[in-house]
Structure formats: C-alpha cells, structure tokens
Motif scaffolding. Structure first.
Motif, mmCIF file in Angstrom:
data_model
loop_
_atom_site.group_PDB
_atom_site.id
_atom_site.type_symbol
_atom_site.label_atom_id
_atom_site.label_comp_id
_atom_site.label_asym_id
_atom_site.label_seq_id
_atom_site.Cartn_x
_atom_site.Cartn_y
_atom_site.Cartn_z
ATOM 1 N N ALA A 87 0.841 -1.206 0.000
ATOM 2 C CA ALA A 87 0.000 0.000 0.000
ATOM 3 C C ALA A 87 0.875 1.254 0.000
ATOM 4 O O ALA A 87 0.550 2.248 -0.662
ATOM 5 N N HIS A 129 -3.426 5.843 1.030
ATOM 6 C CA HIS A 129 -3.291 4.596 1.785
ATOM 7 C C HIS A 129 -4.112 4.699 3.064
ATOM 8 O O HIS A 129 -3.795 5.504 3.934
ATOM 9 N N VAL A 139 -6.253 3.011 -1.550
ATOM 10 C CA VAL A 139 -5.923 1.594 -1.363
ATOM 11 C C VAL A 139 -6.252 1.267 0.091
ATOM 12 O O VAL A 139 -5.683 1.841 1.014
ATOM 13 N N ASP A 199 -6.212 -1.030 3.248
ATOM 14 C CA ASP A 199 -5.277 -2.028 3.789
ATOM 15 C C ASP A 199 -5.828 -2.474 5.141
ATOM 16 O O ASP A 199 -5.818 -1.711 6.097
#
Ligand code: AP5
Ligand code: MG
Length: 232
Positions: free
Chosen positions: A35, A46, A101, A103
């Motif tokens: 990430a 992220h 993204v 995570d």
C-alpha cells in the motif's frame, strides 16, 4: 519500471492513478508494504485501519482505549466503530479525488457490505480487490523481525529490509518500534481470526469477479509488479 507500468495503465490494464482498490491477506503478508508503494508511486491514498487504530491508541482517545484491548489479543475491533471510522475517511473530498488503497479493511462480511453501501451512495465503484497470499510459516518469519517507524510509518525487517542505523528510520530519523501485537501467541490468534472471519471476504469478492490473487512470497518489488500489471 514505473514509467512502463503507467504506460501500460494508460492503455487500460492494471492499476492507474485514481484507482480504488482493496488489499486483503493474512497478517504480515505485506499489505502495508504494498500500500505504501501504491501511495508513493500512483498517489492512491493509503488507508490502513490498523494504523488508524494504533494512532487512536497513541492519542489515548476513547476509540483508542476500546481498540487496544482487541488489538492486544489479536481480535477484531467491533464492526460498528470500525465501519464508522473508515467511512469518515473514504467519504472525504481528498480521498474521492486521489483514489484509495484500503489495507486491512474490510475484514468481515459485514464490513464488505457496508463498504458496498457507502460507495454506492457516492456513485463510486471499486476497481479491484487484490488478495496477497503466503504460507503461515512465511508470514510468521516476516512478523518476527518487523520494525516500524513511530514518526513516518516506514516498515522495516531485521533480515529483508534492515535500517541503515540500528533502531532509526532511514527516511526521517524517527525511532523504530516493534508492534505490541507481534508476539508469537498474538500472531497465532491473528492468523486464526483471518481464517475464520476474513477468508469469507476473499470469497465474497471472488464471487463478484473482482478478485486478483498475487503470490506474496516473492520480493516486495515482484509483488508490486503483479499487483499493478496483472488483469483481474
Ligand atoms: P493490521 O495493522 O491491519 O495488521 P494485520 O492485518 O495483522 O497485518 P500487518 O500490518 O501485521 O501485516 P502487513 O500485511 O501489513 O505486512 P507488512 O507490510 O507490515 O491490524 C492490526 C489489528 O487492528 C487487528 O488485529 C485488529 O485488532 C485491528 N483491526 C485492523 N483493521 C480492522 C478491521 N477492519 N476490523 C476490525 N479490527 C481491525 O510486512 C510484514 C513484514 O514483512 C515487514 O517487516 C516487511 O518489511 C516484510 N515484508 C513485506 N513484504 C515483503 C516481501 N515481499 N519480501 C520480504 N519481506 C517483506
Ligand atoms: Mg500492516
């Protein structure tokens, strides 16, 4: 290499700037490492639920106090507070523009359904879900030896990515620490929780035809190439 990948992306393959994606996988498989690459190279925001919880613990907020007991036992923080915490960030103007993204979220079916609902309400679609896979033995060896920077979050490993100066971050000089949940007993519990509660999330996205599985046992650069280049 990065230019080649972006060139490929502009033709409609793999990841692009502004993409919206999820990284899912067992503890220690390399979600945070990948990430960070995706944020630095493609500008995707992220959003790590674990990192956000740890910042709340550090700031001694009510959410941090609640989360800490679950994290220290390797259990999941309850869905309600987790969904609310992530929704606030996913709905922000910055994240809408940059793409993201995710995570470590979603990691229960209830979180996946809530994510679908919040994206639908914003008329936004997920581009892909990447499952990073590796054996229990490998993830155990990666978590034993991991260190993270308390200031900038850069992730290191005693063997595969040692810092140039012991205990200090190469990037910002911040002190490196070992996470409280990286104890052998807690790691075993986190792996069990992954199998019981997060594997169904992988099946959920496989059934929707959105899943790409990558081999997490390769080097970090090789895993990155699989993520950005491969088709769903
Ligand atoms: P979270 O912080 O998400 O932890 P996790 O899922 O257990 O994953 P890790 O951060 O441990 O591993 P990673 O996959 O990011 O690996 P990394 O890149 O660091 O969650 C922590 C806790 O918060 C949970 O247990 C739960 O209590 C709570 N929580 C979080 N999200 C939640 C949610 N949605 N719902 C409820 N509760 C939630 O890599 C590991 C090591 O390997 C590093 O040292 C790295 O340098 C090295 N490495 C990485 N890739 C490679 C490679 N390819 N080759 C060699 N070494 C590598
Ligand atoms: Mg992580």
């Amino acid at each position: 290499m990065a230019e080649e990948l972006l060139e490929k992306d502009s033709k409609g393959q793999g990841m692009t700037k502004g993409s919206r994606m999820i990284l899912v996988g067992p503890p220690g498989v390399g979600k945070g490492t990948q990430a960070a690459f995706l944020e630095a190279r493609l500008g995707l925001k992220h959003l790590s639920s674990g990192t956000i919880f740890r910042a709340e613990v550090e700031a001694e907020t009510d959410l941090g106090r609640l989360a800490q007991s679950y994290i220290n036992h390797g259990e999941l923080v309850p869905n309600g507070v987790t969904i609310e915490m992530m929704a606030k960030r996913i709905r922000s103007d910055e994240v809408r523009k940059s793409g993201f993204v995710l995570d470590g979220f979603p990691r229960t079916i209830r979180q996946s359904v809530a994510l679908d609902e919040m994206l639908d309400a914003m008329d936004m679609r997920l581009d892909k879900v990447v499952s990073i896979s590796a054996s229990d033995e490998l993830v155990l060896s990666r978590l034993t030896g991991r260190m993270g920077c308390t200031k900038c979050g850069e992730i290191y490993h005693a063997k595969s990515k040692p810092p140039k100066r012991e205990g200090l971050c190469d990037k910002c000089n911040g002190p490196l620490i070992i996470r409280t949940d990286d104890k052998p007993g807690t790691i075993i519990e986190r792996l069990k929780v992954f199998r019981e509660q997060t594997k169904p999330v992988i099946d959920y996205y496989r059934e929707k035809g959105m899943l790409q599985v990558v081999d997490g046992s390769r080097t970090a650069e090789e895993v990155y190439t699989q993520i950005v280049c491969a088709e769903e």
